[in-house]
Design a protein around this motif. Structure first.
Motif, PDB file in Angstrom:
ATOM      1  N   ALA A  75       0.833  -1.204   0.000  1.00  0.00           N
ATOM      2  CA  ALA A  75       0.000   0.000   0.000  1.00  0.00           C
ATOM      3  C   ALA A  75       0.871   1.258   0.000  1.00  0.00           C
ATOM      4  N   ALA A 119       2.173   1.924  -3.511  1.00  0.00           N
ATOM      5  CA  ALA A 119       1.131   2.517  -4.349  1.00  0.00           C
ATOM      6  C   ALA A 119       0.901   3.974  -3.985  1.00  0.00           C
ATOM      7  N   GLU A 120       0.946   4.286  -2.703  1.00  0.00           N
ATOM      8  CA  GLU A 120       0.757   5.668  -2.260  1.00  0.00           C
ATOM      9  C   GLU A 120       1.921   6.554  -2.703  1.00  0.00           C
ATOM     10  N   ARG A 145      -6.683   2.367  -7.764  1.00  0.00           N
ATOM     11  CA  ARG A 145      -6.193   3.739  -7.698  1.00  0.00           C
ATOM     12  C   ARG A 145      -6.054   4.374  -9.078  1.00  0.00           C
ATOM     13  N   ALA A 146      -5.692   3.584 -10.080  1.00  0.00           N
ATOM     14  CA  ALA A 146      -5.384   4.113 -11.413  1.00  0.00           C
ATOM     15  C   ALA A 146      -6.585   4.048 -12.339  1.00  0.00           C
ATOM     16  N   THR A 179      -4.027   8.602  -9.769  1.00  0.00           N
ATOM     17  CA  THR A 179      -5.429   8.977  -9.602  1.00  0.00           C
ATOM     18  C   THR A 179      -6.238   8.326 -10.721  1.00  0.00           C
ATOM     19  N   GLN A 182      -3.121  -3.430  -5.529  1.00  0.00           N
ATOM     20  CA  GLN A 182      -3.124  -2.101  -4.934  1.00  0.00           C
ATOM     21  C   GLN A 182      -3.312  -1.003  -5.984  1.00  0.00           C
ATOM     22  N   LEU A 183      -2.800  -1.250  -7.176  1.00  0.00           N
ATOM     23  CA  LEU A 183      -2.836  -0.228  -8.223  1.00  0.00           C
ATOM     24  C   LEU A 183      -4.178  -0.184  -8.948  1.00  0.00           C
TER      25      LEU A 183
END
Length: 278
Positions: free
Chosen positions: A34, A37-38, A65-66, A43, A61-62
């Protein structure tokens, strides 16, 4: 993804000699994954390129988010695992290829500085992958890579430090390097014998080296760092077939002392020297 899950996948997909398939160590610590990824910071508007997703631990994780995720995997067996695990994810594109041979412009859709790159990199491939990122940096906005800490230290080292190397210089041609955080060996399966680190590379807003001097700078850097402890004058003897007297003149023109050593030169000084010697 935990160790029992990895073992079950290895058995189901007959992954062969395992767990150290292709020399890889798989991240199993969800908190570390995590944080990676952060650090990348995608975004819903971003395209992420993941290098060597393996069994898909970082991919998990990605994905949420992506806006778009491109996973480039060379290994056919891993690709089979990924296809089954993420078959319902519409914004994931799986590409079977060697990351050193992909068409970066095509993956970026022709949009400069549009890619965010992430990956848990096999340690033996770190230098070639860094070189590929620098070569194709026009398409990359940021990269976050898990690599051996010793190599990360070399990449971020400042001139004059023992760890400063040609890789330090190469990376700074395209990026600002920074170690985001270290990773303990217990976060991996199998457990590696070395300490790892997450390296963050932010693309430079402006070129650090004029395009016409980039190849001369890198050639000069590779030459000098094979003689890093020699004085510049001695290390440059015979370079570009220039006589010693001529080298002295060129060094003077670049404003660099002939008695300093290569390991003390920053990228700006190497650029001036390359221009003078070309």
């Amino acid at each position: 993804m935990n160790i029992p899950e990895i073992k079950a996948i290895a058995l189901k997909y007959q992954l062969g000699i395992f767990p150290q398939r292709m020399g890889q160590h798989f991240l199993v610590d969800g908190g570390v994954l995590a944080r990676i990824a952060e650090a990348l910071g995608p975004t819903a508007e971003d395209t992420v390129l993941e290098i060597g997703p393996g069994l898909g631990a970082l991919t998990e994780q990605l994905i949420f988010r992506a806006g778009r995720l491109i996973a480039v995997e060379k290994d056919r067996k891993f690709l089979e695992v990924l296809t089954d695990r993420f078959k319902t994810v519409d914004h994931l594109q799986l590409v079977r290829s060697d990351i050193l041979k992909v068409d970066w412009a095509a993956l970026a859709g022709g949009r400069e500085k549009s890619l965010l790159v992430a990956g848990n990199i096999p340690y033996a491939l770190t230098s070639p992958i860094i070189e590929a990122l620098v070569t194709h940096r026009q398409w990359i906005r940021r990269a976050v890579l898990t690599i051996q800490k010793e190599v990360a230290d070399r990449i971020v080292a400042a001139p004059g430090r023992r760890a400063y190397s040609s890789l330090s210089v190469l990376t700074r041609v395209g990026f600002v390097p920074k170690i985001a955080f270290r990773i303990h060996a217990g976060a991996f399966y199998p457990r590696p014998r070395v300490v790892s680190a997450v390296l963050k590379l932010d693309a430079l807003a402006q070129p650090a080296v004029p395009p016409e001097l980039e190849e001369p700078v890198l050639r000069l850097t590779r030459h000098l760092f094979t003689h890093r402890r020699k004085t510049l004058l001695n290390g440059l003897t015979g370079f570009n077939q220039l006589a010693r007297e001529e080298l002295l003149k060129r060094l003077h023109a670049a404003g660099i002392s002939p008695t300093v050593r290569a390991e003390t030169l920053d990228l700006g000084m190497l650029t001036r020297l390359a221009a003078s010697l070309t």
